[in-house]
Scaffold this motif. Structure first.
Motif, PDB file in Angstrom:
ATOM      1  N   ALA A 115      -0.065  11.371  -8.536  1.00  0.00           N
ATOM      2  CA  ALA A 115      -0.073  12.882  -8.315  1.00  0.00           C
ATOM      3  C   ALA A 115       1.156  13.648  -8.884  1.00  0.00           C
ATOM      4  O   ALA A 115       1.309  14.506  -9.598  1.00  0.00           O
ATOM      5  N   ALA A 133       1.034  -1.176   0.091  1.00  0.00           N
ATOM      6  CA  ALA A 133       0.092  -0.084  -0.132  1.00  0.00           C
ATOM      7  C   ALA A 133       0.855   1.322  -0.120  1.00  0.00           C
ATOM      8  O   ALA A 133       2.048   1.261   0.398  1.00  0.00           O
ATOM      9  N   TYR A 134       0.329   2.388  -0.492  1.00  0.00           N
ATOM     10  CA  TYR A 134       1.170   3.672  -0.602  1.00  0.00           C
ATOM     11  C   TYR A 134       0.786   4.332   0.957  1.00  0.00           C
ATOM     12  O   TYR A 134      -0.411   4.471   1.235  1.00  0.00           O
ATOM     13  N   ASP A 135       1.937   4.834   1.458  1.00  0.00           N
ATOM     14  CA  ASP A 135       1.830   5.593   2.548  1.00  0.00           C
ATOM     15  C   ASP A 135       1.572   7.104   2.020  1.00  0.00           C
ATOM     16  O   ASP A 135       1.598   7.086   0.835  1.00  0.00           O
ATOM     17  N   PHE A 136       1.293   8.373   2.882  1.00  0.00           N
ATOM     18  CA  PHE A 136       1.194   9.482   2.172  1.00  0.00           C
ATOM     19  C   PHE A 136       2.179   9.780   1.148  1.00  0.00           C
ATOM     20  O   PHE A 136       1.865  10.396   0.183  1.00  0.00           O
ATOM     21  N   PHE A 137       3.497   9.900   1.679  1.00  0.00           N
ATOM     22  CA  PHE A 137       4.477  10.262   0.916  1.00  0.00           C
ATOM     23  C   PHE A 137       4.679   9.502  -0.353  1.00  0.00           C
ATOM     24  O   PHE A 137       4.733  10.060  -1.497  1.00  0.00           O
ATOM     25  N   GLU A 138       4.648   8.407  -0.470  1.00  0.00           N
ATOM     26  CA  GLU A 138       4.425   7.494  -1.704  1.00  0.00           C
ATOM     27  C   GLU A 138       3.534   7.731  -2.627  1.00  0.00           C
ATOM     28  O   GLU A 138       3.675   8.023  -3.668  1.00  0.00           O
ATOM     29  N   TYR A 139       2.332   7.872  -2.162  1.00  0.00           N
ATOM     30  CA  TYR A 139       0.887   8.189  -2.791  1.00  0.00           C
ATOM     31  C   TYR A 139       1.156   9.670  -3.473  1.00  0.00           C
ATOM     32  O   TYR A 139       0.903   9.750  -4.699  1.00  0.00           O
ATOM     33  N   TYR A 140       1.826  10.664  -2.528  1.00  0.00           N
ATOM     34  CA  TYR A 140       2.047  12.167  -2.930  1.00  0.00           C
ATOM     35  C   TYR A 140       2.832  12.226  -4.171  1.00  0.00           C
ATOM     36  O   TYR A 140       2.835  12.683  -5.229  1.00  0.00           O
ATOM     37  N   LYS A 141       4.113  11.274  -3.973  1.00  0.00           N
ATOM     38  CA  LYS A 141       5.142  11.202  -5.173  1.00  0.00           C
ATOM     39  C   LYS A 141       4.842  10.277  -6.250  1.00  0.00           C
ATOM     40  O   LYS A 141       4.973  10.582  -7.332  1.00  0.00           O
ATOM     41  N   ASP A 142       4.397   8.866  -5.728  1.00  0.00           N
ATOM     42  CA  ASP A 142       4.374   7.843  -7.088  1.00  0.00           C
ATOM     43  C   ASP A 142       2.973   7.504  -7.316  1.00  0.00           C
ATOM     44  O   ASP A 142       2.870   6.551  -8.143  1.00  0.00           O
ATOM     45  N   GLY A 143       2.024   7.917  -6.432  1.00  0.00           N
ATOM     46  CA  GLY A 143       0.645   7.383  -6.679  1.00  0.00           C
ATOM     47  C   GLY A 143      -0.215   8.056  -7.774  1.00  0.00           C
ATOM     48  O   GLY A 143      -1.518   7.996  -7.925  1.00  0.00           O
ATOM     49  N   GLY A 187       3.988  14.530  -6.978  1.00  0.00           N
ATOM     50  CA  GLY A 187       4.464  15.538  -6.249  1.00  0.00           C
ATOM     51  C   GLY A 187       5.948  16.025  -6.394  1.00  0.00           C
ATOM     52  O   GLY A 187       6.631  14.746  -6.436  1.00  0.00           O
TER      53      GLY A 187
END
Lengths: 411, 234
Positions: A291, A279-289, A293
């Motif tokens: 978006a 699963a994505y944590d917030f930082f991964e989701y922000y960078k790699d999910g 970032g």
């Protein structure tokens, strides 16, 4: 009744009460003054667990089911007093049955709930130290390790000093009642982890209950949970536990036991399986999910400002130099701390001007090259070169200071 | 009309309050709380990663501020510094389906602020009007870090680490209510016993711009929010 005889009775009554008040404490069995417990040693081919309180400083003596199965033969207790016994002083030892008591006002009467043999028959007390007696473990523990009972067995050390009895009790908590297995809830899958939860109403009357979680990538049960292939947590007091460092997309099995304050462990709960999922944590989701970032984290201020990114190769070389050579000794750590305190405003100014950024990159170029060289060198060579640079720098500053001072004096 | 009467009554009572000799005052300590919601999603035109994971609501921000009064005349001019803490949590997203995972992820923020503060307490001291307006401005440095389901700071695919610091600035406008107004004798005892000259209840509107001064490579932790708390001047 005359007044005179009434007075005589009153005086007599007062005398009786006074005598009772004065002598009662003497007749009652007091604790042995200056008593010191010196320790417990095994007699036989077994070792004592610390739980039994074998050391002189120990005040609690606990035996659990596991100990009961392990202990055979006898134990020897050593004790002393801080006074010199008078001639004719006697001592003896009684032991209660588990949950029973013994009289302490003599050295022969065993009563009904006392172990029916004197542990130590009445004997002369010739020394204040190194007094020893031996206790058979079987009657101390009750003889049946699967009894499922929790009772105290009391050892009575009794001293008869000129007809005055005093005693000291050593209490063994024989806890042969293990807790009940907790009820495992459905494990909850996380990223490289699984959270295990349970309820434990059955042990709500126990104090200091703790839990141990078992897990494995193959199914296990109570009989084989101690195998090497089954991992276990430390003892915990919470009613949930997050099992970390698992492999995603692989099935794991989980179970839990309860452990009481005598370290008796319950049978294993029912086991249940779960599979951790990536699963994505917030930082991964922000960078790699998706978006995309751009925040890259980090604190390397001036170099980051000059190169525009904390991930730039030169910045990473400086960071590696910091971690390898500066943070490993106190002057370096002091320098880094001072740098972190002073550089942020400077970094901000630099980041605003392309000309300044180019200037700083040029100024830092020699340092980057030295960092790259030292990072690649063996640690001893790098440290040696760095020390030499510091030494030369220090000598140079010192010589400059001396020169300036001489010139001022000369002027 | 009633409001005017009420204010007039307060002013009449206030101006009639007895004055007493105070101890010296040169410091102020504030404890304050308020909602906080970072503006991270403003970086994107078509994505809302923060709202997706943490939700759209605000979380509690707690701050402790210390001010040293450098000028005391027509009002008070102070320099100050504050530290705070806030965290926002949400469910991680399954990589396969983008559904919520049972794991949580948390965004931690420690805002550090350096302030220049002006408090107009002339009316409070001269005329016993218990209201003190103030303005604060200064630099911010927000230290932040992200934790995953097992409490570790994560790394993204490009190797960057989920922790860092972001610069910014702020401007606050606020109004403090001088509690001494209610019980001057208690206030006097507080001063005599522990040296606290004044106790304020206050609220402030805080506008923060925290994005490394407009950098496009930084989190935008800016916010516009209200904070309220209690302040002790001593």
């Amino acid at each position: 009744m005359t007044v005179e005889s009434g007075k005589t009775m009153l005086v007599g009554a007062v005398a009786v009460v006074t005598a009772a008040t004065v002598f009662l404490p003497v007749c009652a069995e007091a604790e042995i003054s200056g008593f010191e417990f010196n320790g417990i040693a095994p007699v036989g081919d077994f070792e004592l667990d610390d739980r039994i309180g074998p050391h002189s400083v120990d005040t609690e003596h606990v035996i659990n089911v596991e100990d009961c199965k392990k202990y055979s033969g006898s134990i020897e207790i050593t004790w002393s007093v801080d006074w010199t016994p008078a001639d004719g002083t006697k001592w003896g030892v009684k032991m209660s049955e588990p949950g029973g008591t013994c009289s302490t006002s003599d050295l022969s009467d065993l009563g009904t709930s006392c172990y029916q043999e004197m542990i130590q028959h009445e004997t002369d007390m010739v020394s204040s130290t190194n007094n020893k007696f031996t206790i058979p473990m079987d009657p101390l523990m009750g003889g049946d390790c699967s009894a499922g009972t929790e009772k105290s067995t009391v050892i009575y050390i009794i001293i008869n000093e000129a007809g005055v009895y005093s005693d000291q009790q050593i209490i063994f908590d024989v806890d042969l009642a293990g807790p009940t297995a907790p009820v495992l809830s459905e494990p909850s899958e996380g990223d490289s982890n699984v959270t295990v939860k349970w309820t434990d109403d059955a042990n709500s009357n126990e104090t200091d209950i703790r839990y141990r979680v078992y897990w494995s990538d193959s199914k296990f049960d109570d009989s084989n949970k101690d195998q090497d292939s089954v991992s276990r947590s430390d003892l915990i007091t919470a009613s949930s536990y997050k099992v970390p460092d698992l492999t995603n997309e692989q099935e794991y099995w989980f179970g839990v036991t309860a452990v009481d304050n005598a370290d008796n462990e319950s049978p294993l709960s029912a086991v249940s399986s779960a599979m951790p999922i990536e699963a994505y944590d917030f930082f991964e989701y922000y960078k790699d999910g998706g978006a995309g970032g751009r925040e890259s984290g980090g604190f390397c201020f001036i170099a980051t400002a000059a190169w525009g990114s904390p991930m730039a190769g030169d910045v990473m070389a400086l960071r590696a130099f910091r971690d390898r050579f500066l943070l490993t000794w106190w002057p370096g750590r002091l320098f880094v701390k001072a740098y972190y305190l002073s550089s942020p405003p400077l970094a901000w100014v630099i980041s605003k001007s392309e000309a300044l950024r180019a200037l700083v990159r040029t100024a830092l170029w020699p340092l980057v090259q030295v960092s790259r060289f030292l990072n690649a060198a063996p640690a001893w060579l790098g440290a040696g070169l760095l020390f030499s640079i510091w030494l030369i720098w220090g000598l140079g500053v010192s010589m400059l200071a001396v020169t300036v001072r001489r010139r001022r004096r000369g002027a | 009309m009633r409001v005017v009467r009420f204010i007039t009554a307060i002013l009449v009572v206030a101006t009639a309050l007895p004055a007493f000799a105070e101890s010296d005052r040169d410091m102020l300590l504030e404890i304050k709380f308020g909602p906080y919601h970072p503006n991270i999603d403003s970086e994107f035109a078509n994505a809302t990663p923060y709202a997706d994971m943490m939700g759209g609501g605000s979380v509690l921000m707690s701050q402790l501020e210390y001010e040293y009064e450098v000028f005391n005349g027509l009002g008070v001019l102070s320099i100050g510094a504050s530290i705070g803490y806030s965290q926002d949590s949400g469910h991680q997203k399954l990589k396969s389906t983008m559904q919520d995972s049972k794991d949580s992820t948390t965004f931690h923020i420690v805002p550090l602020k350096f302030d220049l503060v002006y408090r107009f307490d002339y009316l409070a001291y001269r005329y016993n009007v218990p209201l003190v307006p103030f303005v604060k401005t200064g630099f911010d440095y927000y230290i932040w870090w992200i934790t995953n389901g097992v409490g570790d700071v994560p790394k993204s695919a490009d190797g960057s680490t989920g922790r860092g610091g972001t610069f910014g600035g702020h401007l606050s406008l606020g109004l403090a209510f001088l509690m001494d107004f209610f019980s001057p004798s208690t206030a006097q005892n507080f001063d005599v016993d522990v040296g606290v000259n004044n106790t304020y209840l206050f609220a402030e509107y805080v506008m923060s711009w925290v994005n490394d001064f407009g950098s496009s490579n930084s989190f935008d932790l800016s916010s516009k929010t209200f904070m309220a708390g209690i302040a002790f001047e001593f």
